[in-house]
Design an enzyme around this catalytic site. Sequence first.
Site, PDB file in Angstrom:
ATOM      1  N   TRP A   1       3.016   4.320   0.166  1.00 27.55           N
ATOM      2  CA  TRP A   1       4.221   5.016   0.165  1.00 27.55           C
ATOM      3  C   TRP A   1       5.397   4.167   0.725  1.00 27.55           C
ATOM      4  O   TRP A   1       6.236   4.618   1.524  1.00 27.55           O
ATOM      5  CB  TRP A   1       4.126   5.945   1.436  1.00 27.55           C
ATOM      6  CG  TRP A   1       2.770   6.911   0.872  1.00 27.55           C
ATOM      7  CD1 TRP A   1       1.432   6.630   1.526  1.00 27.55           C
ATOM      8  CD2 TRP A   1       2.618   8.241   0.447  1.00 27.55           C
ATOM      9  NE1 TRP A   1       0.786   7.771   1.145  1.00 27.55           N
ATOM     10  CE2 TRP A   1       1.401   8.651   0.550  1.00 27.55           C
ATOM     11  CE3 TRP A   1       3.678   8.776  -0.104  1.00 27.55           C
ATOM     12  CZ2 TRP A   1       1.168   9.846  -0.186  1.00 27.55           C
ATOM     13  CZ3 TRP A   1       3.254  10.054  -0.697  1.00 27.55           C
ATOM     14  CH2 TRP A   1       2.024  10.547  -0.667  1.00 27.55           C
TER      15      TRP A   1
ATOM     16  N   TYR B   1       0.988  -1.232  -0.029  1.00 24.87           N
ATOM     17  CA  TYR B   1      -0.082   0.120  -0.055  1.00 24.87           C
ATOM     18  C   TYR B   1       0.903   1.293   0.066  1.00 24.87           C
ATOM     19  O   TYR B   1       1.629   1.584   1.024  1.00 24.87           O
ATOM     20  CB  TYR B   1      -0.892  -0.230   1.316  1.00 24.87           C
ATOM     21  CG  TYR B   1      -1.846   1.125   1.241  1.00 24.87           C
ATOM     22  CD1 TYR B   1      -2.951   1.259   0.271  1.00 24.87           C
ATOM     23  CD2 TYR B   1      -1.728   2.173   2.022  1.00 24.87           C
ATOM     24  CE1 TYR B   1      -3.777   2.351   0.338  1.00 24.87           C
ATOM     25  CE2 TYR B   1      -2.583   3.371   1.964  1.00 24.87           C
ATOM     26  CZ  TYR B   1      -3.566   3.422   1.011  1.00 24.87           C
ATOM     27  OH  TYR B   1      -4.412   4.289   0.982  1.00 24.87           O
TER      28      TYR B   1
END
Length: 789
Positions: A111, A109
Amino acid sequence: MPHYTAAHWGIQEVIRDRAGNPALRPWRDDPDPPAFAMHALAASTGELRVRRPAIRRGWLEHGPGPARGGRGRDGHVEVDWNTALDLVAGELARVRAAHGNEAIFGGSYGWASAGRFHHAQSQLHRFLNLAGGFVRSTHSYSLGAARVLLPHVLADMDRLQAGHDDWDTLAAHTRLMLCFGGIPVRNAQIDPGGAGRHEARGAIARMAARGCRFINVSPTRDDFGDGREQPALAEWIPIRPNTDTAFMLALAHELIVLGRHDRAFLASHCSGFGRFADHVLGLDDGQPKTPEWAADITGVPAARIAALARELGRERSLINVAWSLQRAEHGEQPYWAALALAAVIGHIGLPGGGIAFAYGAVNAIGYRGPKFHGPTLAQGRNPVSAFIPVARIADMLFDPGAPFEYDGGRHRYPHVRYLHWAGGNPFHHHQDLNRLVRAWQLPDTIVAHEQFWTAAARHADIVLPATTTLERADIGFSSREGHMVAMRPVIAPVGEARDDHAILAGIARRLGFGEAFTEGLDTEGWLRRLYEECRPRAEAAGVRLPGYDAFVERGLIDFSRAAEPPEPLLARFRADPINHPLPSDSGRIELHSPRLAGFGHTGFAGHPRWREPTEWLGAALARQYPLHLISDQPANKLHGQLDHSAASRADRVRGREPVVLHPLDAAERGLADGELVRVFNDRGACVAAVRTSDGLARGVACMATGAWFDPAGPEFDGVCAHGNPNVLTQDAGCSPLSQGCSAQSCLVQVERWTGPLPPVRAFDPPAFVATPPIRLPLANGASPCPSLT
């Protein structure tokens, strides 16, 4: 020649002392670099690094299967890499053979890295696609509701964000910027692929100097700028959380009643205005959406709502809608209502006017740079069709086979037994973390690539140590910011850490598709290929990139000033809606959507409307939990990244995350600044430290997300000792349309902490357990497991 690296929070120059020891400093051309970025190097080498592969003891002793509470408590056994990779490959092969690829979930997910090759999501999805496919997730926690809604009524979110006017255009043309949720500079410190020049703070000042008025409609004053600029640059209208839709409908009501709506634009560029106007005027339900009606809901005086309606449209007006508004129950409604309000005003498609989603959300929005598809690792094709909306992972684990609605379709949750996580931390971004802990006990096996001993690592069965950005070569690139960075390693890998590509290549070799995964290339070979592949795309966008070797030697290519001023967002549609239609069903802005109405989703009408959330200050539940909790993004880190750094720890009070209260709300509870308190509701509780501020609306509590989840143990009954607000937020889809997260619809109570105080252990290194050699089946079902140490 300077040596550079890049992170989501900015480009950094690498300097070394005479002994060769590295340090980081901001890129010299960045006017406003975030201070916390300079702590990344120290944080990457600290005692919380995962240094060797580690296996949860209960998984070793009992084999794959539900953990019965062991995940997060059992402790881990360090092993060598061959053992760890053999165990992962063996378990993945077992699950595929016994249950099929629909039993595999690829969790990654957002970053993970600014580098485009070592982008964990791309690496993991490529690997799992070659392994036969996996259950995927759709969209994001940040924009789950908006990304589903907007293609139906306007256009794709990526298209819209890429087309936003730059800051110079706003300074030249925008004279009233009505900001729902402000323009939070703390959010604009970051950008996927790496922020370049941080311009938001300076741009706001330039706009104000050119005569732009700012109005910040938000429960918190600090949502505009960093709070310090607020009195000089923006009027603050405090509003009850989750009530923005009612405010917007009342503004539209006044404009229509006064005859100030743009009839020509509504007729030529919009579909369904009549149905929308009937609702606003109360012809369909008997309730006109007047300022007086909205005042009772929003807490904003009716006179101010009416006056603001008269101000809108006199000069070039822009409606800016923060991402946070749609992270709530019925989160689609404020975005749709804002679009309708902008359509009524009629400035959509004019420079500096119309609608924005949203300045201040990330650094790239408002940035001028040539746009082209940069270096990207191909992920291949996923043959598995099963998916979940990203925020519904706990529902999937609890209820395999259960039906769910999504974007007009009816689906069923797959029965996932194996989760492979690389990049991201579900124990940061998910809601109702105590519920997630219970769901996390259900799968057979959870594998996590991790750099630090976060809660995600502590709740995994197999933990594989991954390198940080500072330990590998890569290419930093953001498609909107106008720079490309040759990221070279700053330090050697810490401990036995490996990059995600090397980890997955080792598993792929054991499963028989290693060559297909690597294509015979090492990291440098991949970087050269991806870079050279993107050069023709760059040239088509007016950017001439040098050859790869010259790029690496230069270290940084800055082409952000090469772009011409972009045409205004939706300018071609405004000029000629017939030949440049929108991708909506009608080709126009849909103020009433027959398609959405036809989906039959519970409570979802075909036009924007105010709907009461289950949890807001007007709910019956507010008598028990009378404070509305806003969990916003922190100013001193990126989500939970760098929470263990000195910059983040310095903001804590006795090691706890602050909870900000209005002075009168604190006084009602007999609380003073610095006191430790219990913030709680039926879902859980956390320890926090009081800070008071008159920059909050009454009845609001504000806690930044990002404190590493630190469950205090069964004796404290679901308490996070550290102050993670996601033990309190609700894990429920915002609507059946998008199933986005509804974190911002959350009621709590705050009281002084009494009794024993749980210690903060979030940053304690793990205590590894010793165990005798254990034999488990490996990839080929025969090889013995090497000794565990």
